[in-house]
Design an enzyme around this catalytic site. Structure first.
Site, PDB file in Angstrom:
ATOM      1  N   ASP A   1      -3.793  -3.394   5.521  1.00 33.67           N
ATOM      2  CA  ASP A   1      -4.172  -4.082   6.750  1.00 33.67           C
ATOM      3  C   ASP A   1      -4.404  -3.137   7.911  1.00 33.67           C
ATOM      4  OD1 ASP A   1      -4.042  -6.563   5.552  1.00 33.67           O
ATOM      5  OD2 ASP A   1      -1.949  -6.901   6.093  1.00 33.67           O
TER       6      ASP A   1
ATOM      7  N   GLY B   1       0.810  -1.207   0.000  1.00 33.40           N
ATOM      8  CA  GLY B   1       0.000   0.000   0.000  1.00 33.40           C
ATOM      9  C   GLY B   1       0.844   1.257   0.000  1.00 33.40           C
TER      10      GLY B   1
ATOM     11  N   GLU C   1      -0.347 -23.263   2.757  1.00 41.31           N
ATOM     12  CA  GLU C   1       0.884 -23.206   1.966  1.00 41.31           C
ATOM     13  C   GLU C   1       2.084 -23.699   2.769  1.00 41.31           C
ATOM     14  OE1 GLU C   1      -0.475 -19.592  -1.057  1.00 41.31           O
ATOM     15  OE2 GLU C   1       0.672 -19.126   0.755  1.00 41.31           O
TER      16      GLU C   1
ATOM     17  N   ALA D   1      -2.624  -8.278  -0.905  1.00 44.10           N
ATOM     18  CA  ALA D   1      -1.733  -7.324  -1.561  1.00 44.10           C
ATOM     19  C   ALA D   1      -2.453  -6.462  -2.597  1.00 44.10           C
ATOM     20  CB  ALA D   1      -0.555  -8.070  -2.190  1.00 44.10           C
TER      21      ALA D   1
ATOM     22  N   VAL E   1       8.010   4.594  14.014  1.00 47.81           N
ATOM     23  CA  VAL E   1       7.009   5.545  14.499  1.00 47.81           C
ATOM     24  C   VAL E   1       6.507   5.097  15.866  1.00 47.81           C
ATOM     25  CG1 VAL E   1       4.734   6.556  14.058  1.00 47.81           C
ATOM     26  CG2 VAL E   1       6.330   6.186  12.162  1.00 47.81           C
TER      27      VAL E   1
END
Length: 512
Positions: free
Chosen positions: A383, A99, A254, A399, A163
Site C-alpha cells: 500500500d 509485503g 463484510e 495482500a 520511524v
C-alpha cells in the site's frame, strides 16, 4: 468406538504421510480435518480423538520442539552476528505486514544483515480484522508475533520502533530514539483510513486498520446492545440499535453482513427488553453500486445477499456530516449511535520522508523495479507504492499484491548483492478478488471464472486460512469458524478497552 478407532488409525497414517514432506502446515491441517471427520462419526469418541491427535503431534514434532533450544544455543551470539561483523550490506525493512514479511523471509539466506522494523511486535492479517470487530475471532487468531518466526534466521534482526524520517543522503532511518543505517531500504509501511479532509469525523466513525481499531469497534457494537437492554426510552433504543457503515467496498460489505448476522442469529434469546434482530444495519455508498472493483453482476449478487440479511443498502448517497448522534446522508438525517468508516484509505507518510512524488492517496510513484525514482537502493511495496504493473493498470491494495512485491524486491536485492543481472520489471499476477457477505454468501472474481453463494464462501474461507501465519492461528480460526457454523454464534463477545476500561478503573478506585 471400534469404527472410530479404525477411522482414527487411517487418519493418523494419512496425517503422518502428509506431514512428512516440506509442506508440513498444510499436511497437518489436512490431517486435522480427517481427525475431525472421525470425531464427527461419534461424538462420544472426542476424548480418544484428542489423545490420538496428541500422539501424532508428539511423534511428528516432539523431537524437533525439544531440540529447538539446544540447537539455537549451539549457534551462539557470535554466529548470529557474523554477517554484521564482516561488514555485509545492511538491509532495512520498515513494516511487518504482508509485503515486509514476504521480503524478509525471502532474504533469510542472503549474505546480508537484515533488520525488520515495526511499531508492533506482531504481524497482522488485516483482511480478517472485521471478524475481530464483530466478535467472531480474537486478535490472537489473526496476529502472530514476529520474533519467533525468525528465530532461526540468524542474520535477521527484529526491532520495535516508530520511524519518523529517512535521510537518503546519509542513508539513515530515523527512529524515535535511535538511528538505523542502511545500504538497501524497503518501505512497506501500509496505509490508514482516510476521511477525505474531514478528520474531525474520526472520533465518531472509527476505521479498521489496527487491532486497537477492531477492539474499539467491537466495544461500540456490543455496548450498544447492552445499553439498549437497559434503556426504557424507545427512541433512544432505536438509535442505539442503528448501525451505519460508510463505504461499500469489501470491508464495508463484510462489516455490514457480519453485524447483521450477529444481531439476527448470534444474540438470539439473550435479551429481554428487545429483539436483537430488530437492529437496523445501514450501508451507505457514494458510488452507484457496491464493490466497484468487482464485475457489476457480482456486485448485484452481493447487494441481494445483504438485503436478504436485512441490511439497508443506500448507493449513490453522499455522507455530509457525522457527529455523536448520527449521520447526514444526502441532506437526510439518520440517527445512529454506532457509525463505522470503510470509505477510503491513505498511504503512510513514507513519500514525505523521501520527498518523493506521490499519487492522490499518498502512495509513492515507483519505477518498474519498485524502486523510488532518484533513490535506486530504496524500494516501496504494498500500500506504500503506486505501481502500474498490472498490465498497465494500478496494482490493487491487496495482500497477494504486497506479498508478490516483497518477494520481487528480495530478488532484486539478492541479484545486486551477488552481482547478477536483475530480474525483469515487476509484473503483478492477479489471483482474484473475494468478499464475503454472510453465512454461505460470498462473491469471487477470477476474471475468467466468477463464483458466488456457498462455493465462493467456502473458497473465501480456505484462501484466508492459507494466508494466516502459523499453524496455531490456522487451527484456532478453523475451530472458531466451525463452532460458529454449527451453533450460529461467535464466542469472542468481550467488551474491553475504551470507556469499559475507564469505568472499571473508576469502580476499582471507589472500593479502595
Amino acid at each position: 468406538m471400534g469404527r472410530l478407532r479404525v477411522i482414527g488409525i487411517e487418519a493418523e497414517a494419512a496425517m503422518l504421510e502428509a506431514t512428512g514432506g516440506i509442506n508440513t502446515h498444510r499436511g497437518a491441517i489436512f490431517g486435522l480435518g480427517l481427525l475431525c471427520a472421525a470425531a464427527g462419526a461419534r461424538w462420544s469418541g472426542a476424548v480418544e480423538t484428542a489423545a490420538l491427535l496428541g500422539s501424532v503431534v508428539a511423534r511428528r514434532w516432539g523431537k524437533e520442539i525439544l531440540s529447538g533450544p539446544v540447537t539455537l544455543r549451539s549457534h551462539g551470539l557470535e554466529a548470529r552476528r557474523r554477517y554484521a561483523e564482516e561488514g555485509a550490506p545492511r538491509v532495512v525493512i520498515v513494516g511487518a505486514g504482508c509485503g515486509g514479511m514476504s521480503c524478509a523471509a525471502a532474504l533469510r539466506t542472503a549474505r546480508a544483515s537484515v533488520t525488520l522494523v515495526d511499531r508492533t511486535n506482531y504481524h497482522l492479517f488485516q483482511p480478517l480484522l472485521y471478524q475481530v470487530a464483530t466478535a467472531a475471532l480474537s486478535p490472537g487468531d489473526i496476529a502472530a508475533p514476529v520474533r519467533p518466526l525468525f528465530r532461526d534466521s540468524l542474520d535477521t534482526r527484529i526491532l520495535l520502533g516508530r520511524v519518523t524520517a529517512v535521510n537518503t543522503t546519509t542513508q539513515v532511518v530515523m527512529l524515535d530514539d535511535a538511528e538505523l543505517p542502511y545500504d538497501f531500504l524497503v518501505l512497506a509501511t501500509g496505509a490508514t483510513h482516510s476521511y477525505f479532509g474531514k478528520d474531525h469525523w474520526a472520533p465518531y466513525a472509527p476505521g479498521l486498520k489496527r487491532v486497537e481499531d477492531a477492539i474499539e469497534i467491537r466495544r461500540r457494537i456490543l455496548t450498544a446492545f447492552e445499553h439498549a437492554e437497559a434503556s426504557a426510552d424507545r427512541a433512544e433504543r432505536e438509535a442505539l440499535l442503528t448501525f451505519l457503515i460508510v463505504g461499500g467496498g469489501p470491508t464495508g460489505v463484510e462489516l455490514a453482513g457480519a453485524i447483521a448476522e450477529l444481531a439476527r442469529f448470534g444474540m438470539e434469546k439473550e435479551f429481554r427488553n428487545f429483539d436483537p434482530a430488530d437492529a437496523r444495519v445501514i450501508l451507505v455508498q457514494s458510488a452507484p453500486r457496491l464493490l466497484p472493483a468487482f464485475p457489476e453482476s457480482l456486485a448485484a449478487v452481493a447487494r441481494r445477499a445483504l438485503e436478504k440479511l436485512g441490511v439497508e443498502v443506500e448507493t449513490g448517497s453522499r455522507v455530509e456530516a457525522i457527529d455523536a448522534d448520527g449521520v447526514t446522508v444526502s441532506g437526510r438525517r439518520i440517527i445512529a449511535r454506532t457509525v463505522l468508516w470503510a470509505a477510503g484509505v491513505t498511504a503512510s507518510p513514507a513519500a514525505q520522508w523521501l520527498g518523493a512524488a506521490a499519487d492522490n492517496a499518498g502512495r509513492i510513484k515507483v519505477a518498474a523495479d519498485l524502486s523510488v525514482p532518484g533513490h535506486p537502493n530504496v524500494y516501496a511495496i504494498g500500500d506504500t507504492a503506486a505501481s502500474d504493473a498490472w498490465k498497465g493498470q494500478s496494482v490493487p491494495g491487496l495482500a497477494p499484491a504486497a506479498k508478490q512485491g516483497g518477494a520481487y524486491v528480495a530478488r532484486q536485492i539478492r541479484a545486486r548483492l551477488e552481482g547478477r543481472a536483475p530480474p525483469p520489471a515487476f509484473a503483478y499476477r492477479h489471483l482474484g478478488s473475494l468478499a464475503t457477505i454472510g453465512r454461505k454468501a460470498a462473491v469471487a472474481d477470477f476474471g475468467f471464472v466468477k463464483l458466488w453463494g456457498a462455493p465462493a464462501w467456502w473458497l473465501w474461507g480456505m484462501v484466508h486460512i492459507g494466508f494466516l501465519l502459523g499453524i496455531r492461528n490456522r487451527m484456532a480460526t478453523m475451530v472458531n469458524w466451525f463452532w460458529a457454523y454449527l451453533t450460529y454464534r461467535g464466542g469472542i463477545r468481550l467488551i474491553t478497552g475504551g470507556e469499559a476500561a475507564y469505568g472499571a478503573e473508576r469502580a476499582t478506585d471507589s472500593r479502595r
